[in-house]
Design a protein around this motif. Sequence first.
Motif, mmCIF file in Angstrom:
data_model
loop_
_atom_site.group_PDB
_atom_site.id
_atom_site.type_symbol
_atom_site.label_atom_id
_atom_site.label_comp_id
_atom_site.label_asym_id
_atom_site.label_seq_id
_atom_site.Cartn_x
_atom_site.Cartn_y
_atom_site.Cartn_z
ATOM 1 N N GLU A 146 0.829 -1.216 0.000
ATOM 2 C CA GLU A 146 0.000 0.000 0.000
ATOM 3 C C GLU A 146 0.856 1.255 0.000
ATOM 4 O O GLU A 146 0.534 2.226 -0.674
ATOM 5 C CB GLU A 146 -0.923 -0.008 1.220
ATOM 6 C CG GLU A 146 -2.008 -1.052 1.093
ATOM 7 C CD GLU A 146 -2.911 -1.085 2.309
ATOM 8 O OE1 GLU A 146 -2.586 -0.438 3.314
ATOM 9 O OE2 GLU A 146 -3.937 -1.783 2.237
ATOM 10 N N ALA A 147 1.984 1.204 0.760
ATOM 11 C CA ALA A 147 2.854 2.378 0.797
ATOM 12 C C ALA A 147 3.413 2.639 -0.608
ATOM 13 O O ALA A 147 3.448 3.785 -1.057
ATOM 14 C CB ALA A 147 3.985 2.165 1.792
ATOM 15 N N GLY A 148 3.835 1.568 -1.282
ATOM 16 C CA GLY A 148 4.335 1.720 -2.649
ATOM 17 C C GLY A 148 3.264 2.301 -3.550
ATOM 18 O O GLY A 148 3.505 3.249 -4.305
ATOM 19 N N ASP A 149 2.044 1.745 -3.451
ATOM 20 C CA ASP A 149 0.936 2.237 -4.270
ATOM 21 C C ASP A 149 0.647 3.694 -3.984
ATOM 22 O O ASP A 149 0.475 4.498 -4.896
ATOM 23 C CB ASP A 149 -0.337 1.420 -3.973
ATOM 24 C CG ASP A 149 -0.268 0.050 -4.623
ATOM 25 O OD1 ASP A 149 0.621 -0.143 -5.473
ATOM 26 O OD2 ASP A 149 -1.095 -0.811 -4.267
ATOM 27 N N SER A 150 0.602 4.050 -2.693
ATOM 28 C CA SER A 150 0.161 5.403 -2.347
ATOM 29 C C SER A 150 1.181 6.449 -2.792
ATOM 30 O O SER A 150 0.847 7.615 -2.899
ATOM 31 C CB SER A 150 -0.090 5.518 -0.842
ATOM 32 O OG SER A 150 1.141 5.547 -0.160
ATOM 33 N N LEU A 151 2.439 6.024 -3.031
ATOM 34 C CA LEU A 151 3.431 6.983 -3.523
ATOM 35 C C LEU A 151 3.378 7.113 -5.033
ATOM 36 O O LEU A 151 4.113 7.892 -5.622
ATOM 37 C CB LEU A 151 4.835 6.551 -3.093
ATOM 38 C CG LEU A 151 5.157 6.754 -1.613
ATOM 39 C CD1 LEU A 151 6.452 6.074 -1.260
ATOM 40 C CD2 LEU A 151 5.240 8.228 -1.297
ATOM 41 N N GLY A 152 2.537 6.313 -5.681
ATOM 42 C CA GLY A 152 2.384 6.413 -7.126
ATOM 43 C C GLY A 152 3.350 5.550 -7.915
ATOM 44 O O GLY A 152 3.480 5.704 -9.125
ATOM 45 N N LEU A 153 4.052 4.628 -7.236
ATOM 46 C CA LEU A 153 4.931 3.711 -7.974
ATOM 47 C C LEU A 153 4.059 2.741 -8.767
ATOM 48 O O LEU A 153 3.017 2.293 -8.279
ATOM 49 C CB LEU A 153 5.807 2.913 -7.001
ATOM 50 C CG LEU A 153 6.802 3.709 -6.163
ATOM 51 C CD1 LEU A 153 7.366 2.837 -5.062
ATOM 52 C CD2 LEU A 153 7.921 4.234 -7.031
ATOM 53 N N ASP A 154 4.488 2.404 -9.997
ATOM 54 C CA ASP A 154 3.686 1.436 -10.743
ATOM 55 C C ASP A 154 4.101 0.021 -10.340
ATOM 56 O O ASP A 154 4.996 -0.173 -9.522
ATOM 57 C CB ASP A 154 3.779 1.674 -12.257
ATOM 58 C CG ASP A 154 5.182 1.477 -12.794
ATOM 59 O OD1 ASP A 154 5.934 0.692 -12.199
ATOM 60 O OD2 ASP A 154 5.525 2.112 -13.805
#
Lengths: 430, 261
Positions: A327-335
């Motif tokens: 989720e942290a990766g997603d929330s930073l906008g990483l694909d």
Amino acid sequence: MSDTHASSVAFVRETAIEPAPPPATETGLIKWVRENLFSSTMNSILTVLSILAVYYLLTLLLPWIMNGVWDASSIRECREKLDGATGGCFAVLAERWHQLVFGRYPQDSYWRPMLAFVLMFAAFAPVLFSNLPRKLLIGTALFPFVAYWLVWGGSVLVPVAVLLGFVAGYLVYSRLVDQSFAMGFVGGVVAAILFWWASGFVVTEDASFMSLPAVESRDIGGFMLNLILGVVCLSVSLPLGIALALGRQSSMPIIKFFSVIFIEFIRGVPLITLLFVANVVLAYFLPPGSNFDLILRVMIMITLFASAYIAEVIRGGLAALPRGQYEAGDSLGLDYSQSMRLIILPQALKISIPGIVNVAVGLFKDTTLVSVISMFDLVGMVRGPILASTDWNGVYWELFGFAALLFFVFCYGISQYSQWLERQLQTDHR
Amino acid sequence: MAMTDTAPARTDANISDEIAISIENMNKWFGTFHVLRDIDLTVNRGERIVICGPSGSGKSTLIRCINALEEHQKGKITVDGTVLSSDIKNIDTIRSEVGMVFQHFNLFPHLTILENCTLAPIWVRKTPKREAEETAMHFLTKVKIPEQANKYPGQLSGGQQQRVAIARSLCMRPRIMLFDEPTSALDPEMIKEVLDTMIELAEEGMTMLCVTHEMGFARQVANRVIFMDEGQIVEQNEPEEFFNNPKSDRTKLFLSQILGH
């Protein structure tokens, strides 16, 4: 207080007494022995029993090793020299070492696999030790082609053409990948295949440009064959295993379905069966007259086998990561590929190191199974040409002991490296 | 009963007329469980909204829908003029504009504090490494832990980790910040340092949506408090009115429980 002087009182202490040394039972060897070997009755009994067991083993082993005969031409000569005393007949190793290590590889070309072996360490160094300069990875990428050329010989054009095919594929991939990953991937594969097909006209079998004498695959054997199979299969199965593990987690049903089917099928079949398939059955499916190298077939099978196991080990690592990391990766906008490459896989692989090493060591030792399909690896050499010869029939302990020792050295090395790596990657220390 | 959306009553220099987030008639189910029912919410740029309510009322789910960590099944969410759809490009755009701080920090344990902060700017924004590091140090200084930059998250206290998490989000220069119970996993003496950071952020005019039970923070910082229960927005008002003069019985009960000890 000021009138308290040394002259006005009976005694003033001016120096401290040196601290007395602790009693002998509290220091050094005696303390260690008491704490570690004789801390309780049970421990004392176990210590004594262990010492007896070690003593017994050494009285058996040491004369066998120390009395060993290194200079003889057959087992009969060994026995004559020993004259009834205990002793190993190590002469077989001295006489047949080239078969054990190189198989039937032409003797005047031993420098080629030796050079490849040395280069291998240079090629692996930047992969295994991340503090080395990243530019060395170019050498790592070139190593498979150099090693192939050195070991199998033939014209240098063949591995160069294969290498250029990969480069062509990569160039097309990097052009198209901006539009979509699938398009880049397919484009890259097509470009590489087209390149190889076209280069087939230029690089013919008898091309003699910078040619080393060609060595047939059936002449490659001994421990060298185990090493080649182990290194190649492991290097290919690791990325394949990662892809399968991610595929099994994928939200795309078709990819998930194929990953699951592949993993479950390969894991459900004994390796020896796959090797027989590679040896016998595959020939039926290939067009008649096609000469698909046996070593390559075996490599493919062992790679598929290992990748299924590695995939499951890595899946365990992926499952162990808290959902918050995704989720942290997603929330930073990483694909997807960024968050896998930068966040998820580094952590999942770190957790999976013991499991991966377990598979790697197992795989390396399993390469001796190829002796069953009449390939002459280290064990195949021992069981076949050496033990079957009238000169050395009956020298079991020395030969298999040597094989065990060689494998142990390599496997122990892998295990030590992995423990070092785990310590390096530890980041939760205070 | 969902109340009609009122415009921010408090006169506030930071709040503009521009709409940052608009949620229209949004519904969400987990399986057959109806978590969010007919949510209507408009957030103007510069607003600081505190969302409270009993556990299971859907407040976390609501803000997680805004950056598409949860998928909503019905209704329309517009963030910064972009309508949330299932298009991945669309979602990634919104996520890089919306910062999120989690209850359990979710720092990347294998990277140093500095690398945690520079990762997304370098890979998503394609910022040069040096510039990203300067930005990261700027925000780490702002949350008052520049000296920890080269440590790993595991070496920091909970409060420090949460402040790093805030700095990590800020490094993407988001226009909206979502806070999902940022102080719930912290020891009491660490809550203040995180709240101070958030207050500072609010004073600079950041649009904030914050799920929290820190009512002191709500009084001091929020311009609007939203109370949710059973997946619905039950009541929303400016803090003074909300705490002193709650309208619905459910709100009164909730406030008496959390303030009455």
